[in-house]
Motif scaffolding. Structure first.
Motif, short mmCIF file in Angstrom:
data_model
loop_
_atom_site.label_atom_id
_atom_site.label_comp_id
_atom_site.label_asym_id
_atom_site.label_seq_id
_atom_site.Cartn_x
_atom_site.Cartn_y
_atom_site.Cartn_z
N ARG A 244 -13.77 6.96 -49.20
CA ARG A 244 -12.75 6.82 -48.14
C ARG A 244 -13.00 7.85 -47.02
O ARG A 244 -12.79 7.56 -45.84
N ASN B 234 -4.93 18.45 -53.59
CA ASN B 234 -4.85 17.12 -54.21
C ASN B 234 -5.83 16.11 -53.62
O ASN B 234 -6.28 15.19 -54.30
N TYR B 235 -6.13 16.29 -52.32
CA TYR B 235 -7.18 15.48 -51.68
C TYR B 235 -8.07 16.49 -50.95
O TYR B 235 -8.10 16.52 -49.71
N GLU C 200 -8.41 15.03 -47.19
CA GLU C 200 -7.40 15.50 -46.24
C GLU C 200 -7.94 16.64 -45.40
O GLU C 200 -7.53 16.80 -44.25
N ARG D 97 0.61 13.46 -55.08
CA ARG D 97 0.27 12.97 -53.74
C ARG D 97 1.43 13.35 -52.84
O ARG D 97 2.58 13.28 -53.26
N CYS D 98 1.11 13.72 -51.59
CA CYS D 98 2.23 14.07 -50.71
C CYS D 98 3.08 12.82 -50.48
O CYS D 98 4.28 12.92 -50.26
N THR D 99 2.46 11.66 -50.56
CA THR D 99 3.19 10.41 -50.34
C THR D 99 3.86 9.86 -51.61
O THR D 99 4.45 8.79 -51.57
N GLN E 280 2.49 5.21 -49.01
CA GLN E 280 1.08 5.60 -48.98
C GLN E 280 0.67 5.96 -47.57
O GLN E 280 1.35 5.62 -46.61
N ARG E 281 -0.46 6.64 -47.51
CA ARG E 281 -0.96 7.07 -46.20
C ARG E 281 -1.71 5.95 -45.49
O ARG E 281 -1.59 5.76 -44.29
N GLY E 282 -2.52 5.23 -46.24
CA GLY E 282 -3.42 4.24 -45.64
C GLY E 282 -2.71 2.99 -45.17
O GLY E 282 -1.52 2.82 -45.43
N PHE F 152 0.02 8.49 -39.49
CA PHE F 152 0.51 9.21 -40.66
C PHE F 152 1.20 10.47 -40.16
O PHE F 152 0.56 11.36 -39.61
#
Ligand code: G3H
Length: 541
Positions: A141, A188-189, A193, A319-321, A477-479, A485
Motif C-alpha cells: 500500500r 501501528n503503521y 503512515e 488502528r487510529c481508525t 477506515q482511512r482508505g 483523511f
C-alpha cells in the motif's frame, strides 16, 4: 489445558519458528544518516524486544531482534543543521530543483525500496507483531501511495505550467516548500503512515528530519542507504533516540518549519508550544481518535457484527481508525452481542507468521497491564466481560474482551484503549450517541448501521459536523488513499490524501507583473531561454 495455558502455548521455541520467518541475524543498527553521510554511533543503544516471545530455559521471554542508537540532542541538532543548510533558505539544490528532477530522485528511491521488500516486511512483523499478510499489505500500500503521489505531483505541475491573466496582471502560481520538516510516524503503521507524510513533504522540496517510531525503528535501516544515494546531502536526515530527549531542543531552536506527527495530541500540543515562533510553524497532524459505531434497531445484525468485529479488532484494535466504542440499540443488544462473541471466537490467534491469524501479540510493553486496569475498572463500575476467555493475558498477548453494559463512569467510555477491548453501550434514544460525539474531544470518524433512510439521514446530518467521515453500514477506515483523511478537535490538523498531502507540505506562491510590452518581452525571454525553474511553461510528459 486452561485457556491461559493455551495462550502460553502460542509462543514457540526458536527452533519451531518456520525457516522462512526466522530472525537469526540480530540487527544492531549503529549507523544513522546525517548530512548525506552514514555516521557511526558508538554510544548508548536501545535493545529492540519483539512482541513475539519465545519459549526458553528461563520461561517465555521476548525475543531480542537487535538494537538502535540512543543519540543525544547534539546529534539531533547536527542533523537539524544539515537539513537547514540543505534547504539554505530556499536556495538549496533540492528546493530549487525542478519537479521533474525531484520525481526522478523519488522514482529511483522507490525502485531501491522495492528491492528491500522482504527484509522490511519481516522487520514490520517482528518489531510490531503485525501478521505477515498485513505487513505485506502495508508495504504494498505504501509503494502504491508513493506511485500515486508521483502521478498527482505530475498533474499538479502540469496545471501550474501556465500563466493566468486577470485585470491587467499576468501571473504564474506554483506550490513551493516551507523549509525544514520534522517528521514522526506511529508504531501501528510505521512504514505507511510515516511515508504518507515524509514522501509528499520531500517531493514538495522541503528538507527532512525524520525520527522513526519507538516500536518500528529497525525497519527503516534497510532504507538509509537508498535515502543517501537518491537525494542530495542533507535532504533526508534520520534522528534516533528518546523523543523526550532529542525533540524539545529541535522545536525550541525555532528552525522547524513544519511539524508532522502521527501520534498523541498531548505530545503534539506540548511540541507546538515549544516553538518560539508560533506563526512560522505549520502542523500536519494525525492524532487520537475514539471512533464510535451506532447500531440502530433496524440494522442488519450480521452485517453490523461483521463490520464491527473488523473495525474494533483488526490488528488487535491498534488502528487510529478502529471502532473504539459501540453504541447498540437496547432492543437488539443481546442478539448483537451473542453474534459478536461468536465471530470473535472464530478469530485465529497466534504468531504473526501463521496463515489466517487475526490476533497477535502487542508491541507496547505496558499495554497488557493498561488494558487489564481498563477491564477491572469497567467491572467495578458495572460491566461484565461478555465473551468466553475475554481479557485473558499471556505475556504480550491479550485476548479480546467484550465489555457490556458500558457507562460514562468507566475509563473505556472516553479513553482511547488502542487495543483489543470492545466497549458496548446500550441506548434507547439516538441522542445518546449523538451527545457522546458532541462531548467527545475526538472527531475523526463514525460508523452508523441501519436501514431506514429517514433515520439514517437524520443521523448523517448532525454527525458530518462532528467528525470528518460518516461510514454507512461499514467500519471506519482511512482508505482509499485518494479520499481526504482528517479529523476535528483533538483528532487531526490538516488533511492527508494523495493530493491533499502535497498541498499540506507546500504553499502557493506566485510571480506576477503588469501586462506591459516590456514585461511581456522580459517574461517571454526568461521562459524561452529556460532561465528560471519557477517561471516556466515546461510540461512534464
Ligand atoms: O492508524 C491509522 C491508520 O491510518 C488507519 O488506516 O483505516 O486503513 O487501517 P486504515
Amino acid at each position: 489445558m486452561t485457556f491461559k495455558e493455551r495462550l502460553d502455548s502460542i509462543f514457540v521455541s526458536e527452533n519451531e519458528i518456520p525457516t522462512e520467518y526466522k530472525f537469526d541475524n540480530l540487527l544492531h543498527q549503529t549507523k544513522y544518516l546525517s548530512n548525506g553521510e552514514m555516521r557511526t554511533w558508538a554510544g548508548a543503544m536501545h535493545t529492540v524486544l519483539s512482541p513475539v516471545c519465545v519459549q526458553s530455559p528461563d520461561g517465555i521471554v521476548p525475543k531480542v531482534i537487535g538494537s538502535y542508537p540512543l543519540c543525544t540532542e547534539n546529534e539531533a541538532l547536527e542533523s537539524l543543521n544539515a537539513a537547514v543548510n540543505a534547504y539554505n533558505n530556499g536556495r538549496g539544490e533540492w528546493p530549487t530543483m525542478s519537479i521533474a528532477n525531484r520525481i526522478l530522485c523519488m522514482e529511483k528511491f522507490t525502485g531501491k525500496m522495492i528491492e528491500k521488500k522482504k527484509e522490511i516486511v519481516s522487520l514490520i512483523m517482528w518489531e510490531i507483531g503485525k501478521s505477515v499478510a498485513d505487513s505485506t499489505k502495508e508495504f504494498d500500500r505504501t509503494v502504491e501511495y508513493m506511485n500515486a503521489t508521483l502521478d498527482a505531483l505530475k498533474d499538479l505541475d502540469r496545471a501550474s505550467s501556465r500563466f493566468t491573466i486577470e485585470q491587467g496582471i499576468i501571473g504564474q502560481v506554483r506550490r513551493a516548500p516551507f523549509g525544514v520538516v520534522l517528521c514522526m510516524g506511529p508504531f501501528n503503521y510505521p512504514l505507511n503512515e510515516t511515508f504518507t507524510t515524509l514522501i509528499p513533504a520531500v517531493l514538495m522540496g522541503n528538507t527532512i528530519l525524520f525520527k522513526p517510531p519507538k516500536h518500528g525503528t529497525l525497519l527503516f535501516a534497510p532504507l538509509l542507504d537508498a535515502f543517501k544515494d537518491c537525494f542530495p546531502k542533507g535532504v533526508i536526515n534520520t534522528i534516533y533516540g528518546r523523543g523526550n530527549t532529542i525533540i524539545p531542543s529541535l522545536m525550541k531552536s525555532g528552525k522547524i518549519d513544519v511539524l508532522t506527527l502521527i501520534g498523541s495530541s498531548r505530545v503534539a500540543d506540548s511540541l507546538k508550544k515549544m516553538h518560539p515562533k508560533s506563526n512560522r510553524l505549520r502542523a500536519v497532524l494525525g492524532l487520537d481518535a475514539k471512533n464510535a459505531a451506532i447500531v440502530l434497531a433496524d440494522a442488519d445484525i450480521d452485517l453490523s457484527v461483521k463490520e464491527c468485529v473488523l473495525g474494533s479488532l483488526s490488528f488487535n484494535g491498534q488502528r487510529c481508525t478502529a471502532l473504539k466504542i459501540l453504541f447498540v440499540h437496547k432492543s437488539i443488544a443481546d442478539q448483537f452481542i451473542k453474534k459478536f462473541n461468536e465471530e470473535v471466537s472464530k478469530l485465529k490467534y497466534g504468531m504473526p507468521w501463521e496463515s489466517g491469524v487475526a490476533l497477535t501479540p502487542l508491541p507496547e510493553p505496558n499495554k497488557p497491564e493498561y488494558l487489564k486496569t481498563c477491564i477491572e475498572d469497567a467491572l467495578v463500575n458495572g460491566a461484565k466481560i461478555m465473551n468466553e476467555n475475554g481479557g485473558t493475558v499471556s505475556h504480550s498477548f491479550v485476548y479480546p474482551a467484550v465489555l457490556y453494559p458500558v457507562n460514562e463512569k468507566m475509563k473505556v467510555y472516553r479513553e482511547e484503549q488502542f487495543g483489543p477491548i470492545v466497549p458496548i453501550v446500550p441506548f434507547d434514544d439516538v441522542n445518546t450517541p449523538i451527545n457522546y460525539l458532541i462531548d467527545s474531544d475526538h472527531g475523526q470518524q463514525v460508523s452508523i448501521f441501519g436501514n431506514g433512510s429517514k433515520e439514517m439521514a437524520d443521523l448523517i446530518d448532525p454527525l458530518v459536523n462532528q467528525v470528518c467521515r460518516v461510514n454507512v453500514n461499514c467500519q471506519c477506515q482511512r482508505g482509499p488513499d485518494t479520499f481526504p483523511f482528517t479529523g476535528r478537535k483533538d483528532s487531526a490538523e490538516g488533511t492527508l490524501s494523495v493530493t491533499s498531502a502535497l498541498r499540506a507540505f507546500s504553499i502557493r506562491t506566485m510571480v506576477a507583473t503588469k501586462v506591459t510590452e516590456a514585461n511581456k518581452t522580459l517574461v517571454n525571454k526568461i521562459v524561452e531561454d529556460n532561465q528560471s525553474k519557477f517561471l516556466s511553461t515546461k510540461y512534464i510528459l
